[in-house]
Every structure is written in structure tokens, then in C-alpha cells.
Design an enzyme around this catalytic site. Structure first.
Site, PDB file in Angstrom:
ATOM      1  N   ARG A  57       0.883  -1.166  -0.196  1.00 23.68           N
ATOM      2  CA  ARG A  57       0.239   0.642  -0.063  1.00 23.68           C
ATOM      3  C   ARG A  57       0.607   1.249   0.469  1.00 23.68           C
ATOM      4  O   ARG A  57       0.391   2.522  -0.258  1.00 23.68           O
ATOM      5  CB  ARG A  57      -0.648   0.044   1.409  1.00 23.68           C
ATOM      6  N   GLU A 106      -0.419  -9.007  -5.132  1.00 24.04           N
ATOM      7  CA  GLU A 106      -1.901  -9.975  -5.559  1.00 24.04           C
ATOM      8  C   GLU A 106      -1.501 -11.094  -5.915  1.00 24.04           C
ATOM      9  O   GLU A 106      -2.943 -11.984  -4.988  1.00 24.04           O
ATOM     10  CB  GLU A 106      -2.671  -9.092  -6.857  1.00 24.04           C
ATOM     11  N   GLY A 166       3.078 -21.949  -1.192  1.00 20.44           N
ATOM     12  CA  GLY A 166       2.483 -22.712  -1.532  1.00 20.44           C
ATOM     13  C   GLY A 166       1.977 -22.366  -3.259  1.00 20.44           C
ATOM     14  O   GLY A 166       2.029 -21.359  -3.687  1.00 20.44           O
ATOM     15  N   TYR A 167       1.201 -23.148  -3.603  1.00 24.38           N
ATOM     16  CA  TYR A 167       0.490 -23.382  -5.105  1.00 24.38           C
ATOM     17  C   TYR A 167       1.674 -22.711  -5.974  1.00 24.38           C
ATOM     18  O   TYR A 167       1.355 -21.537  -6.116  1.00 24.38           O
ATOM     19  CB  TYR A 167      -0.901 -22.060  -4.829  1.00 24.38           C
ATOM     20  N   TYR A 226     -11.044 -11.605 -10.626  1.00 24.66           N
ATOM     21  CA  TYR A 226     -10.757 -10.668  -9.267  1.00 24.66           C
ATOM     22  C   TYR A 226      -8.965  -9.555  -9.532  1.00 24.66           C
ATOM     23  O   TYR A 226      -9.217  -8.911  -9.068  1.00 24.66           O
ATOM     24  CB  TYR A 226     -10.018 -11.997  -8.098  1.00 24.66           C
ATOM     25  N   ASP A 249     -13.330 -11.579  -3.207  1.00 26.63           N
ATOM     26  CA  ASP A 249     -12.810 -12.911  -2.821  1.00 26.63           C
ATOM     27  C   ASP A 249     -13.089 -12.587  -2.353  1.00 26.63           C
ATOM     28  O   ASP A 249     -14.952 -12.391  -1.912  1.00 26.63           O
ATOM     29  CB  ASP A 249     -11.344 -12.248  -2.676  1.00 26.63           C
ATOM     30  N   CYS A 263     -15.668  -7.733   9.510  1.00 33.69           N
ATOM     31  CA  CYS A 263     -17.124  -8.511   9.369  1.00 33.69           C
ATOM     32  C   CYS A 263     -16.220 -10.238   8.635  1.00 33.69           C
ATOM     33  O   CYS A 263     -16.237 -10.427   8.057  1.00 33.69           O
ATOM     34  CB  CYS A 263     -17.744  -8.534   7.842  1.00 33.69           C
ATOM     35  N   CYS A 287     -26.654  -2.447   6.710  1.00 31.25           N
ATOM     36  CA  CYS A 287     -26.429  -3.531   6.953  1.00 31.25           C
ATOM     37  C   CYS A 287     -27.522  -5.113   7.397  1.00 31.25           C
ATOM     38  O   CYS A 287     -28.495  -4.982   7.944  1.00 31.25           O
ATOM     39  CB  CYS A 287     -25.561  -4.329   7.562  1.00 31.25           C
TER      40      CYS A 287
HETATM   41  S1  SF4 Z   1     -22.520  -4.651  10.392  1.00 34.50           S
HETATM   42 FE1  SF4 Z   1     -22.804  -6.805   8.583  1.00 34.50          FE
HETATM   43  S2  SF4 Z   1     -20.972  -5.721   7.073  1.00 34.50           S
HETATM   44 FE2  SF4 Z   1     -20.927  -5.525   9.721  1.00 34.50          FE
HETATM   45  S3  SF4 Z   1     -19.680  -6.796  10.351  1.00 34.50           S
HETATM   46 FE3  SF4 Z   1     -21.780  -6.754  11.070  1.00 34.50          FE
HETATM   47  S4  SF4 Z   1     -22.718  -8.405   9.554  1.00 34.50           S
HETATM   48 FE4  SF4 Z   1     -20.536  -7.454   8.566  1.00 34.50          FE
END
Ligand code: SF4
Length: 363
Positions: A28, A40, A84-85, A123, A141, A195, A211
Site C-alpha cells: 500500500r 495480488e 504454496g500454490y 479478481y 474475493d 466482518c 447492513c
Molecule cells: S454490520 Fe454487517 S457488514 Fe458490518 S461487520 Fe456486521 S455483518 Fe459485517
């Protein structure tokens, strides 16, 4: 709320969160398309923390597309050893040669051209086009899949073609002009840092207000889990074959799984064979020599993406015949201390470690 308005809110919240919370990662800190491409490819199927030292070593040794294109495949595989891979490394090398031959040494900038390169799928093309060249291209992904399935409560097996189509279409709608690279990275970062597959940190999530899974308290139901099939397991017997203080290693053919890597000779045991008989047969078929199978040195269990292997490794001596490559690409008799110069698959690496630790104990 209209969906355009909702999408605009999502982008703003996500980009704001990413600006504040993005991890400081070596890829980055650069705008060099070659470095971003290498990162990547390494990041496919591999954790960020495992990639960092490989990425740094790789770029130090092969800092440009030209140096990669000129490098020997053995050098590239050695730099990749343990990641790997290995088809990723072979494809990267082939692609560098193609870029030099067909694109004047510059990584192409469009998704369509990127997709013509070996090892570049949808991707990776989206990642390079958006992150390195700022093009408005989506990417999906595993992390993005999980985030989108929860945000929009997408039902069905997320690996299924129809579901994947829907996920890609949503990613395409969401990715903004002008900030595509940041947005795509932010989606992946959100999936990796908040998440989580289990126990997502919704309280810290910048998208919690939009969400759907959270609103219904159904985070754990998305993406829909499909029970995993048990992986088949094969017994692969290998020999650490000694002659005059040296060990015989052979090189796999360039194609297929682990192609181009060095290994201890051996192969798959048949159901009706003993381990010693299988090893004698495999070595004869691979290198045309007869061996005497001695004591068991180590047992290694290793899992690949589609199968597992159980590897008993025996100490052996060469009894008769001169090795010839029948089912391999090359062979060498090497001093035990020189084994580290060759690129071996992870499972063989563990046998080498055991050999070293035994040597230390005995010295
Ligand atoms: S609010 Fe929804 S998108 Fe955000 S961490 Fe929770 S489940 Fe994942």
C-alpha cells in the site's frame, strides 16, 4: 431509502473508515503496478502476514518485470518456497516474459488485456486495474463475498455460479468512479478486520446502519454455509536415499501440482502394497534404480486444497543402477547441508527439518 442514495452512503462511510483504519502494508506504500501485481498474486489463498516477508524478499531480488522475465524459474520457485500454490509463481514468471515480448515491458492497464496474462483471472485483473491504474473495475474475493452476502442478505451457496454473478453485479454497481482502488481495498479490509466469518464486530462497522443481515440479527446465516466434503487422503511414500554421504533428490516435471519443485523420490502407495514395496517400485519407475528401504525417518501429514497426504519417509540406500529421469525432469546427488539451496514443497521441507534436527542430536 432509494438504492442510489444507500449506495452513496455506503461508499462514503466505507472510504472514510478505510482512510482512518487501513493497515500499513508494504504494497500500500507503492504505486508501482509490478509490485501491486506481485502482491495480488501472493495474496491469493494466503494470509497477509505470511505474504509480507515473501513480498519484500521477492521484490528485493527481482525488482522489475524485466528482472523477473530474465530470471531462471528455479530462482523464482526458490523465492516462492513455502508460500504454496506454486502454479502462481510459474504463471507470474510466464506472464512477465509475455509482458516483455508483447507489451513492451509494461503491465497492461485494462481488464481485458490483463485477463490475457497467465495466472490473471477476474479478481486479479480487477485488483490491478483498479488499485494500480485507478480504473473503475470491481473485484470479488472471499472477504468481499462475505461482506456483500451480509449487507444484502444474499441467499444460496456463495460459490454457485448464479450467486457469484449476483455478487459481481453488486460489486460493479457499488465501485465508485475515481476511488475504485481504495473502495475495493476497503471492502476487503472490512471483511478481513471486522466482518469475520464468526463473531463479526458489527459495533465497529461503518456499514452497520445499512447492513440487512445485522438488521435481522442473522449475520451468522450469511453467506449460506454448504457442508464441506471430506477430502480424500493418499499415502505417499518417500525415500531419503543415501550414496556416499549424498542424498538423491529429483525435480518434478514443470506442469501440474508442485511442478518444477525438487523432492525426495517416491510416490503413491497402492492399496495392496506394503510401504517398502511401494517405495521400491516408485523409485524404480521414476529413476530406474533399485534401493534398499531402511528405517522410518519421519511421518508428515499435509493438506492441499483438494486432498490430504500422509507421507512416511524412509532412510534408504541405493543398491544398483545409475539414476535416469524416467518420470522426472532432473535429479541430483546433494550433500545434506546443501538441501536448502533447492526449492522443495512444504511437506518435504518438514522432512528436511527432521533430518537437520536428527543431525544436531547426533553431533
Ligand atoms: S454490520 Fe454487517 S457488514 Fe458490518 S461487520 Fe456486521 S455483518 Fe459485517
Amino acid at each position: 431509502m432509494k438504492h442510489k442514495e444507500r449506495y452513496a452512503q455506503m461508499r462514503k462511510a466505507l472510504l472514510g473508515w478505510f482512510a482512518e483504519n487501513a493497515r500499513d502494508l508494504p504494497w500500500r506504500r507503492t504505486r508501482d503496478p509490478y509490485a501491486i501485481w506481485v502482491s495480488e498474486i501472493m495474496l491469493q489463498q494466503t494470509r497477509v502476514q505470511a505474504v509480507v516477508p515473501y513480498y519484500e524478499r521477492f521484490l528485493k531480488r527481482l525488482p522489475t518485470i524485466q528482472t523477473l522475465a530474465r530470471a531462471r524459474i528455479d530462482t523464482v520457485l526458490k523465492l516462492w518456497e513455502g508460500l504454496g500454490y506454486y502454479s502462481r509463481a510459474r504463471n507470474l514468471h510466464r506472464a512477465a516474459k509475455e509482458i516483455v515480448a508483447q507489451f513492451d515491458g509494461h503491465l497492461p492497464t485494462t481488464r481485458e488485456e490483463l485477463l490475457t496474462l497467465p495466472g490473471v483471472g477476474r479478481y486479479t485483473a480487477g485488483a490491478i486495474a483498479s488499485i494500480a491504474f485507478g480504473r473503475r473495475e470491481p473485484l470479488v474475493d472471499g472477504n468481499v463475498t462475505r461482506v456483500l452476502c451480509r449487507l444484502f442478505r444474499i441467499e444460496g451457496d456463495s460459490k454457485d455460479m448464479t450467486v457469484q454473478k449476483r455478487i459481481w453485479a453488486l460489486a460493479e454497481e457499488l465501485v465508485p468512479e475515481g476511488h475504485a482502488g481504495q473502495f475495493n481495498q476497503a471492502m476487503m479490509e472490512l471483511g478481513s478486520e471486522l466482518c469475520h466469518p464468526r463473531d463479526p464486530k458489527c459495533g465497529d462497522c461503518p456499514l452497520s446502519h445499512v447492513c440487512e443481515a445485522r438488521r435481522h440479527r442473522e449475520q451468522s446465516l450469511f453467506p449460506t454455509r454448504v457442508p464441506k466434503k471430506q477430502l480424500p487422503c493418499y499415502t505417499v511414500v518417500v525415500g531419503v536415499i543415501y550414496r556416499k554421504g549424498r542424498i538423491l533428490i529429483d525435480k518434478r516435471k514443470p506442469e501440474g501440482l508442485l511442478g518444477g519443485l525438487w523432492e525426495f523420490p517416491g510416490g503413491k502407495k497402492r492399496r495392496d502394497e506394503s510401504r517398502a514395496a511401494a517405495l521400491r517400485r516408485e523409485v524404480r519407475e521414476e529413476l530406474a534404480i533399485t534401493i534398499r528401504v531402511g528405517p522410518l525417518l519421519a511421518v508428515v501429514d499435509h493438506a492441499y486444497s483438494h486432498f490430504r497426504v500422509h507421507i512416511p519417509a524412509f532412510e534408504c540406500t541405493s543398491v544398483s543402477g545409475e539414476p535416469r529421469c524416467i518420470a522426472c525432469d532432473d535429479f541430483k546427488w546433494v550433500r545434506p547441508r546443501d538441501l536448502g539451496r533447492y526449492a522443495f514443497p512444504a511437506a518435504n521441507h518438514r522432512i528436511i527439518e527432521i533430518l537437520r534436527s536428527q543431525k544436531k542430536r547426533h553431533s
